[in-house]
Each structure stands twice: as C-alpha cells, then as structure tokens.
Design an enzyme around this catalytic site. Structure first.
Site, short mmCIF file in Angstrom:
data_model
loop_
_atom_site.label_atom_id
_atom_site.label_comp_id
_atom_site.label_asym_id
_atom_site.label_seq_id
_atom_site.Cartn_x
_atom_site.Cartn_y
_atom_site.Cartn_z
N LYS A 105 -1.20 14.15 -5.32
CA LYS A 105 -2.04 13.35 -6.21
C LYS A 105 -2.55 14.25 -7.32
O LYS A 105 -2.95 15.40 -7.07
CB LYS A 105 -3.22 12.77 -5.40
CG LYS A 105 -4.12 11.81 -6.18
CD LYS A 105 -5.20 11.23 -5.28
CE LYS A 105 -6.07 10.21 -6.00
NZ LYS A 105 -7.10 9.61 -5.13
N SER A 129 -7.25 4.61 -5.16
CA SER A 129 -6.80 5.28 -6.36
C SER A 129 -5.54 6.11 -6.16
O SER A 129 -4.91 6.48 -7.14
CB SER A 129 -7.92 6.18 -6.88
OG SER A 129 -8.22 7.19 -5.94
N SER A 131 -9.38 5.23 -0.84
CA SER A 131 -8.25 5.48 -1.73
C SER A 131 -6.99 6.04 -1.09
O SER A 131 -5.97 6.14 -1.76
CB SER A 131 -8.66 6.39 -2.87
OG SER A 131 -9.29 5.63 -3.86
N1 GLN Z 1 -11.94 1.95 -4.86
C1 GLN Z 1 -13.09 2.79 -4.64
C2 GLN Z 1 -13.71 3.17 -5.96
O1 GLN Z 1 -13.23 2.76 -6.96
C3 GLN Z 1 -12.69 4.00 -3.85
C4 GLN Z 1 -12.00 5.02 -4.65
C5 GLN Z 1 -11.62 6.22 -3.89
O2 GLN Z 1 -11.62 6.22 -2.65
N2 GLN Z 1 -11.35 7.28 -4.61
O3 GLN Z 1 -14.67 3.88 -6.01
#
Ligand code: GLN
Length: 486
Positions: A76, A151, A175
């Site tokens: 990532k 994400s 995410s």
């Molecule tokens: N979808 C969640 C957010 O937008 C979690 C994102 C994540 O785990 N990085 O904060």
C-alpha cells in the site's frame, strides 16, 4: 504460477520450479496490463523490483531462504519504501521519494521478499471506496463498475485480480477488512502495537495498524510472521515473544466458542450477506464449534466516536504537510501564510479537508469536552464490552460489511452513508483488537461476501486457525472474479 498462494509459490521457488525473476516478471507483466482497467497500482519501478528478485534468486540458492524469499508483494502506498515514490494517494506527496524504509518494508526485505509496486489507496487512507485517491479510483475486479472498498482498495483489487500474490494494507477503521470483503480475499488487522507504524504515513495514530492481505488465511499467517516485530522507533510497538502463526493453523474447532454479537445481526444488513454469514456459522458448528449469544451494547456508537477521534488525530498528523518540509508547494503565493493556505488548499482533496475541519473543530476550546472527551469515554466503554464478551467466547464473528461492493459514485456525495459502511469494523480499532475478514459466499450479483472474525488481544493465532479451518472445508476463498481469465 500466477494462481498460486504465497505458500505454494514459496515451495515452488525453493524447489527451483521457476526463479524469482521469472515469477516477478510474470506478475509485473500481468499487473501492468490489467492496471489500465483496475488502477490498483500507483507506481511500478521495474528496475528496483527486478534487482530485488535477482538478489532473492541468489539467496534461494543458499540455505538462507525464508518462506517469503523471492515472493513479489504489493505494498500500500502509505508505507515509505526507500527510493520509491510514496504518495499516500495524495497530490500532496505526488513526487515524494522516500529516503528510508518503513519498519515492515525493512522486515520484508530481510525476509527476501520483492516489492512488486505501490498500490492505490484513498487519500491519506480516508475513505471506504478508493474514490478519494488523487490517482483515480480503483475498480473492483468482480465488477468494474463497482468500488473495491477502501482505503486499501488497490491492495485488495491487486490480489483479487491475480496482479499480486499478496499485499500489505493498513486498517484505521476497517481499511484492510472492508476491501478484503468486497474483493473476495482474506485480510488481517493485528492487535494494536504488534506491527510497527514506523514509516507508515500517519492518519490516526491510536487506531492505525498495518497488516497482510492475501488469498488465504495460511498466507496471512506467513506474512504476519514477517510483519510482527518489536521496533524501538515506534513508541507503541510491543515487545512480545515470537509466535509461529503458520505452524499453529491446524487447531481443532471442536469446542471453540464463537460469540455472536446481536448488535451486528440486524435487518440493516443486506439479506444475501446475512445468509452468507449464517451459512458460514453453520460450517463452524459442523466442525464442532458452539455459537454463543453475546452483546456489545456500546457498538452502535462506534461510528460516531470514530468520526470524532480519527479526524482529531488526523488534523494534528496532517499539519506537517505545509509546503515547507516536503511534498507539494503551491507555485504562486504572496507571503508565508498564503503559501501554507494555498499549498494545503491545492494539495489536499475534499475528504481530507473535511476531516481536518472536523478534527480541528472537535479539539478546539469549548468543544473538546463536548465531543473529543466524550468520544474517548465511549471508546473505553466499547473496549469494556469486548472484555466482557470474551469471558464467554473465544472469537467473535459477524458480517464484515453491511452490503457487498456498491456502485462507483453511489455513496460519494453522501459522507454519512459512506462512513456507515464501516459500521462492523470500527469497534475493533477503537478497542485495539485483532480482526480479519475472509470470503464466505457470493451474493445474487456474484459479488463476494466477507465474514469478520474478531479475536482477543494477541490471540491472532486462534483467529487465523479458525479462518484456516473454514478454508479447509469450503472454497469461497478460491473463487475468482471474471477478470481473472483475462
Ligand atoms: N473508512 C474509514 C475512514 O474513512 C476507515 C479508513 C481506514 O481504516 N484507513 O476513516
């Protein structure tokens, strides 16, 4: 060879069925072709990748090879990797070349793994659909009109489409698990503190945790062994005895107590998802596990608490992007303050700005007690719910997400709807517990359904064993998206 798991590839490399250079070349070629459609990768750097593969081949001819030597892994783009462009999905870092390796990248290098490329992600890991990336959205290999989740959407799509055998992700509120569920792969978020955050571009430091994403639970175990290690450079890194996760996957499920939280099973969840999860639970019962009703009464407040705490930490973490030290700087400005303002206005996207605004607001004088402090209290209650629940069960299971992959654009203009797609994943982050997602079915549109497992602190081994045993008696994790044949 593109079909194989990390475990199978590792064995084949050691048997000299093919070289790491051949394997890596094959994944690079496939990835580069498919990337035009899927957009899972932001950066390839063939020269660095193949140089690592060559080095791995040398190690493979000695006795020093590990289970990961010569295996290409997609990272990532939130992880700093030396000499690699590391963007975090943002215009702000579009041209940032990292001068150092994140701790986990260093570990993968030591294990002889090969960095295949850097994967696309929501900007600064803020999102659930990969639509906030400056580098364009990622498409779900199961249906190119749908989101891969976020994400870590690029990392999930890459594994799902056979562009990489495995990848890394980070999970602040879901995410790793949510995109794993939506793309039909396995993903694991470890106990907070087990995997070093050094070199992970920070979003919400008290919640962020890195973890592996792969085709099987067994692969997750192998990858996790490389990722878990004490790191003095991360003040929240924990010093724990080494656990042989892959060696412990053959546990019997006989007598395993599976906690079923009533709050996670409601009509709000899509009927096909409910059905898929119910069938998975039946499989566990067949293997000798027992289902125990539990309650996590504070969990309905987890999304609300998270969207106070995470933006608060983000607003502070992201203050470093000011155009002075690194990253984007606005080309035209009148004075220092104007430079800061224009740099941040141009360098950040809308969702990141929304989080910075919320975070600054909840931390400001007069609102701190009303919002931030209250959210922290809710966070404590959520942890206590879990502590209570784990007195009567060994692992908790639920759907990973309330629905399967949604259409691109469907929730983009409604942040609250978007935030609610993490409704089952966030509590584990707030409590710091390990959790994972594994595929457990397909809905009527042939889209993957995810089963979430939440373990007790440092009990990754139990959770991985439970996931592996399920994958021994079912084949949902082996199902491939239509794109796979391309
Ligand atoms: N979808 C969640 C957010 O937008 C979690 C994102 C994540 O785990 N990085 O904060």
């Amino acid at each position: 060879m593109l079909d194989k798991t990390v475990k199978e590839l590792g064995d084949a490399l050691q048997r000299k069925e093919f070289s790491s250079v051949e394997l890596t070349r094959a994944f690079l070629d496939r990835s580069k072709t498919l990337n035009n459609e899927v957009n899972a990768f932001i950066t390839f750097d063939e020269e660095q990748t193949l140089a690592q593969a060559k080095k791995a081949d040398k190690i493979l001819s000695t006795d020093n090879a590990t289970a990961l030597t010569g295996i290409p892994i997609a990272h990532k783009d939130i992880w700093c990797a030396k000499n690699w462009i590391t963007t975090c999905g943002s215009r702000m870092l579009e041209n940032f070349r990292s001068p150092y390796d994140a701790h986990i990248i260093k570990r993968f290098n030591e294990y002889g793994a090969v960095t295949l490329g850097k994967t696309n992600m929501d900007e600064f890991a803020m999102g659930s659909s990969n639509e906030t990336s400056w580098f364009g959205n990622v498409k779900n290999p199961w249906d190119l009109n749908r989101v891969p989740g976020g994400s870590s959407g690029g990392s999930a799509a890459a594994v799902s489409a056979g562009m990489a055998p495995a990848s890394t992700g980070t999970d602040t509120g879901g995410s790793i698990r949510q995109p794993a569920a939506l793309c039909g792969i396995s993903g694991l978020k470890p106990t907070y503190g087990l995997v070093s955050r050094y070199g992970m571009i920070a979003f919400a430091s008290s919640l962020d945790q890195g973890g592996p994403m792969a085709k099987s639970a067994e692969d997750l175990a192998i990858l996790l062994e490389a990722m878990v290690s004490f790191d003095a450079k991360d003040s929240t890194s924990l010093e724990k005895p080494t656990v042989n996760y892959s060696g412990g996957i053959n546990r019997s499920m006989n007598g395993l107590r599976i906690g079923i939280p009533k709050e996670y099973f409601s009509d709000q969840t899509a009927p096909d998802v409910q059905k898929g999860v119910a069938e998975a639970l039946k499989e566990y019962e067949k293997m000798g596990a027992t289902l125990v009703d539990i309650s996590l009464p504070t969990s309905p407040l987890s999304v609300a608490a998270y969207y106070v705490i995470a933006p608060a930490e983000a607003s502070s973490n992201l203050s470093r992007f000011d155009g002075v030290r690194y990253g984007y700087r606005a080309p035209k400005y009148s004075d220092l303050n104007d430079m800061y303002a224009k740099t941040r206005a141009q360098g950040f996207g809308a969702e990141v700005k929304r989080r910075i605004l919320i975070g600054t607001y909840v931390l400001s004088h007069g609102y701190y007690d009303a919002y931030y402090l209250k959210a922290q209290k809710v966070r404590r209650l959520i942890s206590q719910d879990f502590a209570h629940a784990f007195k009567t069960c060994d692992v908790i299971m639920s759907p990973t997400t309330p629905s399967t992959a949604f259409q691109i654009g469907e929730k983009a203009s409604d942040p609250v709807q978007m935030y609610l797609s993490d409704t089952f994943t966030i509590a584990a982050n707030l409590a710091g517990l390990p959790a994972m997602s594994i595929p457990c079915g397909l809905d009527q549109n042939q889209l993957p359904i995810g089963l979430q497992l939440i373990g007790n602190y440092f009990d990754e081994a139990q959770m991985i064993a439970a996931a592996h045993q399920y994958q021994c008696v079912t084949d949902w994790h082996l199902k491939k998206p239509p794109l796979y044949g391309v």
